[in-house]
Design an enzyme around this catalytic site. Structure first.
Site, PDB file in Angstrom:
ATOM      1  N   GLY A  53       0.864  -1.181   0.000  1.00 33.87           N
ATOM      2  CA  GLY A  53       0.000   0.000   0.000  1.00 33.87           C
ATOM      3  C   GLY A  53       0.893   1.221   0.000  1.00 33.87           C
ATOM      4  CD  GLU A  54       2.822   5.829   0.149  1.00 32.11           C
ATOM      5  OE1 GLU A  54       3.001   5.455  -1.021  1.00 32.11           O
ATOM      6  OE2 GLU A  54       3.745   6.203   0.883  1.00 32.11           O
ATOM      7  CB  SER A  55       5.226   2.719   4.139  1.00 29.93           C
ATOM      8  OG  SER A  55       6.007   3.689   3.476  1.00 29.93           O
ATOM      9  CB  CYS A  85       5.309  -3.738  -1.186  1.00 30.74           C
ATOM     10  SG  CYS A  85       5.854  -2.471  -2.326  1.00 30.74           S
ATOM     11  CB  ILE A 145       3.585  -2.065  -7.422  1.00 32.68           C
ATOM     12  CG1 ILE A 145       3.068  -3.240  -8.267  1.00 32.68           C
ATOM     13  CG2 ILE A 145       2.786  -0.794  -7.721  1.00 32.68           C
ATOM     14  CD1 ILE A 145       1.675  -3.724  -7.865  1.00 32.68           C
ATOM     15  NE  ARG A 146       3.230   3.728  -6.858  1.00 32.10           N
ATOM     16  CZ  ARG A 146       2.682   3.577  -5.659  1.00 32.10           C
ATOM     17  NH1 ARG A 146       3.292   4.003  -4.560  1.00 32.10           N
ATOM     18  NH2 ARG A 146       1.507   3.005  -5.547  1.00 32.10           N
ATOM     19  CG  HIS A 186       2.841  -6.296  -4.385  1.00 28.23           C
ATOM     20  ND1 HIS A 186       1.994  -5.819  -3.412  1.00 28.23           N
ATOM     21  CD2 HIS A 186       3.633  -5.263  -4.732  1.00 28.23           C
ATOM     22  CE1 HIS A 186       2.257  -4.545  -3.183  1.00 28.23           C
ATOM     23  NE2 HIS A 186       3.247  -4.185  -3.970  1.00 28.23           N
ATOM     24  CD  GLU A 188       0.151  -8.866  -2.530  1.00 30.29           C
ATOM     25  OE1 GLU A 188       1.197  -9.528  -2.336  1.00 30.29           O
ATOM     26  OE2 GLU A 188       0.140  -7.638  -2.675  1.00 30.29           O
TER      27      GLU A 188
HETATM   28  N1  GLN Z   1       6.024   3.078  -2.389  1.00 27.34           N
HETATM   29  C1  GLN Z   1       5.197   2.586  -1.326  1.00 27.34           C
HETATM   30  C2  GLN Z   1       5.651   3.115   0.031  1.00 27.34           C
HETATM   31  O1  GLN Z   1       6.592   3.805   0.147  1.00 27.34           O
HETATM   32  C3  GLN Z   1       5.131   1.085  -1.313  1.00 27.34           C
HETATM   33  C4  GLN Z   1       4.448   0.564  -2.554  1.00 27.34           C
HETATM   34  C5  GLN Z   1       3.695  -0.718  -2.382  1.00 27.34           C
HETATM   35  O2  GLN Z   1       3.434  -1.197  -1.282  1.00 27.34           O
HETATM   36  N2  GLN Z   1       3.300  -1.272  -3.504  1.00 27.34           N
HETATM   37  O3  GLN Z   1       5.066   2.782   1.009  1.00 27.34           O
END
Ligand code: GLN
Length: 206
Positions: A53-55, A85, A145-146, A186, A188
């Site tokens: 997700g987005e940390s 991630c 993914i990023r 990922h 999943e």
């Molecule tokens: N770039 C996201 C972060 O810094 C992580 C990306 C992801 O979980 N797919 O949290």
């Protein structure tokens, strides 16, 4: 009759990110799952998955929901956990390219660099060997993914996978320390449940 093999209850931290995909992968490999949003829910679980997700958002919400201290405490007490991630970032003791006020839960003796792969390859797939999880003749198709990478692995942690090809060759993308596992990618999403299966197996034998 008592069941010979107990089915572990694995919580998926459900403040943000791809919670459902992890729950489905865990259920496919024989675990029971529940969403963890409150400290009481955390008390009930045998293990925890922290999704992608987005940390920065996850960190804020974990603190807003009063989960940061309970999570840190259970992790310190040996709760098995798997972070993917953003989840890997949450489990890292140290982060590079963090937001100034960003905190982690910690547990893994690693430095993780956020968004490390850069713009050109901010999302990509590659075949990986993951030590103890993947058989050499059947690598894992890993989706990034990023994603972060593990910039340095401290003496308490162990690298499980490194990127093999391209500009990021040699970068560590999976680590383990005791009953903590983290991947930059990922699993999943790739339809290959071997990382989740290995985690559930680890929880069973913990
Ligand atoms: N770039 C996201 C972060 O810094 C992580 C990306 C992801 O979980 N797919 O949290």
């Amino acid at each position: 009759m008592c069941p010979l093999v107990s089915t572990p209850l694995i919580g998926v931290l459900a403040v943000q990110g791809d919670v459902r995909e992890h729950a489905h992968a865990l259920e496919r490999v024989g675990a029971r799952t529940c969403a963890v949003r409150r400290p009481e829910e955390l008390t009930a679980v045998d293990a925890l998955v922290i999704p992608g997700g987005e940390s920065t958002v996850m960190d804020k919400l974990v603190r807003a929901f009063g989960l940061q201290e309970p999570l840190r405490e259970r992790l310190r007490d040996g709760l098995p956990a798997y972070g993917s991630c953003a989840g890997m970032i949450m489990l890292a003791d140290r982060i590079a390219d963090a937001r100034p006020d960003q905190e982690t839960l910690g547990g893994l003796d690693v430095t993780v660099r956020r968004n490390a792969f850069g713009r050109q390859v901010d999302s990509f797939e590659t075949d990986l060997q993951v030590e103890g999880i993947v058989e050499p003749e059947r690598p894992l198709r890993a989706v990034f993914i990023r994603a972060p990478w593990v910039e340095s692995v401290g003496p308490q942690a162990q690298a499980l996978a490194t990127v093999e090809h391209g500009p990021a060759a040699g970068r560590v993308v999976a680590v383990r320390q005791g009953s903590l596992i983290a991947t930059s990618f990922h699993p999943e999403m790739g339809g290959d449940d071997r990382v989740h299966a290995a985690f559930v197996q680890m929880v069973r034998s913990a």
